[in-house]
Enzyme design. Structure first.
Site, PDB file in Angstrom:
ATOM      1  CG  HIS A 150      -2.156  -0.315  -4.159  1.00 17.30           C
ATOM      2  ND1 HIS A 150      -2.532   0.981  -3.897  1.00 17.30           N
ATOM      3  CD2 HIS A 150      -2.472  -1.022  -3.044  1.00 17.30           C
ATOM      4  CE1 HIS A 150      -3.047   1.053  -2.685  1.00 17.30           C
ATOM      5  NE2 HIS A 150      -3.020  -0.137  -2.153  1.00 17.30           N
ATOM      6  CD  GLU A 172      -2.701   3.898  -6.537  1.00 15.80           C
ATOM      7  OE1 GLU A 172      -2.372   5.082  -6.619  1.00 15.80           O
ATOM      8  OE2 GLU A 172      -2.662   3.259  -5.471  1.00 15.80           O
ATOM      9  CB  SER A 208      -0.861   0.058   1.255  1.00 15.95           C
ATOM     10  OG  SER A 208      -1.585  -1.121   1.429  1.00 15.95           O
ATOM     11  CG  ASN A 245      -3.419   4.112   0.146  1.00 17.97           C
ATOM     12  OD1 ASN A 245      -4.636   4.325   0.106  1.00 17.97           O
ATOM     13  ND2 ASN A 245      -2.920   2.912   0.268  1.00 17.97           N
TER      14      ASN A 245
END
Ligand code: 3HC
Ligand code: NAI
Length: 696
Positions: free
Chosen positions: A425, A437, A404, A475
């Site tokens: 991701h 991602e 992450s 994130n």
């Protein structure tokens, strides 16, 4: 009658063939061609056949013309002219007849389709409603209920169902032109004349107010579906011409709305994300077998997603107990897919017997074309896994990490093949969430990136290219806007007010409800990890530590920001949490103040956009639209607002900059304008200009 509508005479039948690849959108040239073609046909033939060449009939109005000055002839005029023809007009459908495409077909007098064809009026997904008679003609064929269902959902209806509903007259196998000609000749022989839908009886009225309210509620802030109900209502209550005028009025209102602009931006952005100049002409590597390391929350979801897409999966876990647990989780996910009709029982049995293995031995990964690691979020654990994997994986295999936040370059460095290492991701739950991602590290080879995009497509996901940084695109931006929410709580806002204000903005969930879902232990661990390097000026949500210390981890412990009871997903607000926060403010010497919902939305969004601008400037996201798509598909951002960067353009970058400067008076460390935002604002430019400039 021009390059895009080719007319020719086939005996008694005039064929108008639309040739406007890729999807025969109804551009001005197509509309003009149809108008001229019908006049020509009436002089030469006893019937007209409208057919699309290539992969589809007509996918609808040309969306790229929206927002520009309209050009004659308008589609409603074209449809009315087709319908007014004194000789029978047949539309032969294949691929998709959507939006204006179906409206052209409804203006024809007869409709035939190949079995695989689909029809629909998906305009609400673009923030508008059918504007070329669709809301008036469809209910005359299907009745009001079926038309309302189709128009408010935008659903693509398969040919067989469309026939049952009365939309299509015939279904036949064969080439669209050939079946259309046979049908048209039959009609001539049997003496059938024109059969205008507008002359058919109005649909019996239904409870339109109930439909309107239901659509408004389901729209979560989106207005098009509810507005479309009013247009169908006009079909039930007014003569055809007046109904058309009402449809036009409602259509024009929506066309001018920011929601239309946001949704059309989203439509083009989600197609643009995969267009990367460095991937032109780059072939992806074939992927048939996927290895997954770690079968916890993410690994199990990734395995299920791959299996549901027809791939073979070898999953590796730590020990026998974890193997059994992971197998059970994946089979439960697949079992749910069976219950929902997404996977057949025989296919489920075939997966269990042949396509899915779970073991403890890395040797099982030797045949994998691509291996995705989803073990604990810990650099040392990940590096150890890649050290073990490198000698086992076959040459050319792609080694991916689902991390992450961690540095993919550091992970790649322990292998002898950093060019084959990439971040993939996924988002939780991985078999449901559409975002992937694709994190490109310094040494990642272009064909490895291309394979990531191909895999995403195979899994039915939308892939966005991201660069390496703490948290990549999504994130990283989340950390910033989440911090803005925490600061507001420290200063006096209740987490519940913040969640409500953001749900009212259109988010699927507020940030504190999201924390409860993800687990407050995750945020706690992240704060601990970052503590050593944290700038002393950064404000820390210490109240969240208090909740953690009390074992309030969120949904998994039944208590977090909200209280959860058995069998209820939605949490209830807890005065004890407010008291804990108040005590923490006291301890910090903060005098709480009130926030309006508008200020909450504004601060949250401004923090999001400002970090988005940094992410673009640093090349972590290629274009602003990549940020938009990431937030839309991974973070519950309301699609009808187009994405945060599109929202910023619509609000005005100068206004945002002024807000940042005002907010900085309280917290100059957090509220520093991103240089890109400042430059664009100073030059009177927009993020969308950067999208348009980007090379493709
Ligand atoms: N106008 C302009 N371009 C369109 C278009 C349209 N209506 N529909 C698709 N395109 C373009 C796409 O942007 C894409 O371009 P690109 O190759 O440069 O990226 C290309 O056509 C192919 O599209 P997809 O990649 O989406 O191809 P798929 O095969 O996956 O899907 C489709 C085909 C199902 C037709 C899908 O493109 C789609 O859903 N299109 C939109 C359909 C729609 O919403 N129609 C209603 C339009 S509004 C209207 O008709 C108003 C009227 O009521 C007045
Ligand atoms: P988890 O704790 O649910 O699962 C991790 C699994 O890895 C466990 O089942 C564990 O037994 C297994 N494991 C650990 N070391 C192993 C090894 N050496 N060999 C084989 N298996 C091993 O964790 P989760 O949530 O699935 O996260 C996994 C990764 O995905 C982390 O990097 C996380 O940051 C990332 N991620 C998590 C998301 C989430 O929402 N949970 C979202 C996106 C990414």
């Amino acid at each position: 009658m021009n390059d895009v509508v080719v007319c020719d005479l086939q005996g008694d039948v005039a064929v108008l063939r639309i040739q406007n690849p890729p999807v025969n959108a109804l551009s001005q040239a197509v509309r003009q061609g149809l108008m001229d073609g019908i006049v020509w046909a009436e002089q030469k033939a006893r019937a007209v056949l409208i057919v699309g060449s290539g992969r589809t009939f007509i996918a609808g109005a040309d969306i790229s013309e929206f927002g520009k000055p309209p050009r004659d002839p308008w589609l409603p005029e074209v449809c009315n002219r087709i319908e007014a023809s004194p000789i029978p007009v047949v539309a032969s459908l294949h691929g998709t007849a959507l939006g204006g495409g179906l409206e052209v077909a409804l203006a024809a007098h007869y409709r035939i389709a190949v079995p695989a064809a689909k029809v629909g009026l998906p305009e609400v997904n673009l923030g508008i409603l059918p504007g070329a008679g669709g809301t008036q003609r469809l209910p005359r064929l299907t009745g009001a209920e079926a038309a309302l269902e189709m128009i408010t959902s935008g659903r693509h209806v398969p040919a067989a169902e469309a026939r049952t509903l009365g939309i299509i007259d015939e279904i036949a196998d064969g080439e669209p032109e050939a079946i259309g000609l046979t049908y048209a000749r039959q009609l001539i022989e049997q003496g059938h004349g024109p059969r205008p839908v507008s002359k058919m009886a109005s649909p019996a009225p239904v409870d339109f107010d109930a439909w309107h309210d239901k659509a408004l509620k389901a729209g979560k802030g989106q207005i098009a579906p509810a507005t479309a109900v009013r247009a169908v209502q006009a079909a039930g209550e007014l003569p055809f011409a007046e109904g058309l005028a009402r449809e036009r009025e409602l259509f024009s209102g929506l066309m001018a709305s920011p929601q239309r602009e946001g949704l059309i931006h989203a439509f083009f952005a989600e197609r643009a994300v995969a267009k990367l100049p460095e991937l032109k002409e780059v072939a992806a590597r074939p992927v048939g077998t996927v290895g997954v390391i770690g079968g916890g929350t993410m690994g199990a979801g990734i395995a299920a997603s791959a299996l549901l897409s027809g791939l073979t999966v070898a999953l590796v876990e730590r020990d026998d107990a974890a193997v059994e647990k992971a197998r059970g989780t994946v089979e439960t996910l697949l079992g749910t897919a069976v219950k929902r009709g997404k996977l057949g029982e025989p296919a489920f049995a075939e997966i269990k017997a042949q396509r899915f293995t779970v073991v403890t031995d890395f040797a099982a990964l030797a045949n994998a074309d691509l291996v995705i690691e989803a073990v604990f979020e810990d650099m040392e654990v990940k590096r150890e896994v890649f050290r073990q994997l490198d000698p086992v994986a076959k040459p050319g295999a792609i080694l991916a990490t689902n991390t992450s936040y961690l540095d993919v370059n550091e992970i790649a460095a322990v292998t002898a093949r950093p060019a084959d290492v990439i971040g993939l991701h996924f988002f939780s739950p991985a078999h449901v969430m559409k975002l992937l991602e694709i994190v490109v590290a310094d040494a990642t080879a272009p064909e490895v990136v291309a394979t990531g995009f191909t895999l995403a497509k195979r899994l039915g996901k939308v892939a966005v290219r991201a660069g390496v940084c703490d948290g990549f695109i999504g994130n990283r931006i989340l950390s910033t806007y989440r911090a803005a929410a925490d600061h507001m709580v420290l200063d006096g806002a209740s987490p519940y007010q913040i969640d409500r204000a953001l749900v009212a903005f259109g988010f699927a969930m507020g940030p504190f409800a999201v924390s409860d879902l993800a687990g407050l232990d995750i945020g706690y661990a992240t704060r601990k990890r970052k503590a050593a390097t944290r700038d002393p000026r950064e404000r820390v949500p210490s109240y969240a530590d208090r909740l953690y210390e009390m074992g309030r981890y969120g949904q998994k412990t039944g208590r977090g920001y909200y209280l959860y009871s058995e069998g209820r997903r939605a949490g209830i607000e807890d005065p004890e949490v407010e008291a804990i926060i108040a005590a923490e403010r006291d301890a910090l010497g903060i005098t709480p103040r009130d926030f309006t919902d508008e200020e909450i939305q504004r601060r949250y969004m401004t923090a999001m956009v400002n970090e988005g601008a940094r992410v673009v400037e640093e090349g972590i996201a290629r274009r602003p639209l990549d940020v938009d798509v990431t937030l839309l598909y991974g973070y519950g951002f309301p699609r009808w607002r187009g994405g945060p960067m599109k929202w910023a353009d619509m609000v005005g970058l100068n206004d945002l900059l002024r807000d940042i400067e005002a907010f900085a008076k309280d917290d100059a460390f957090f509220w520093q304008a991103a240089p890109l935002l400042r430059r664009l604002a100073d030059d009177g430019r927009t993020f969308d200009e950067l999208n348009k400039q980007a090379k493709v």
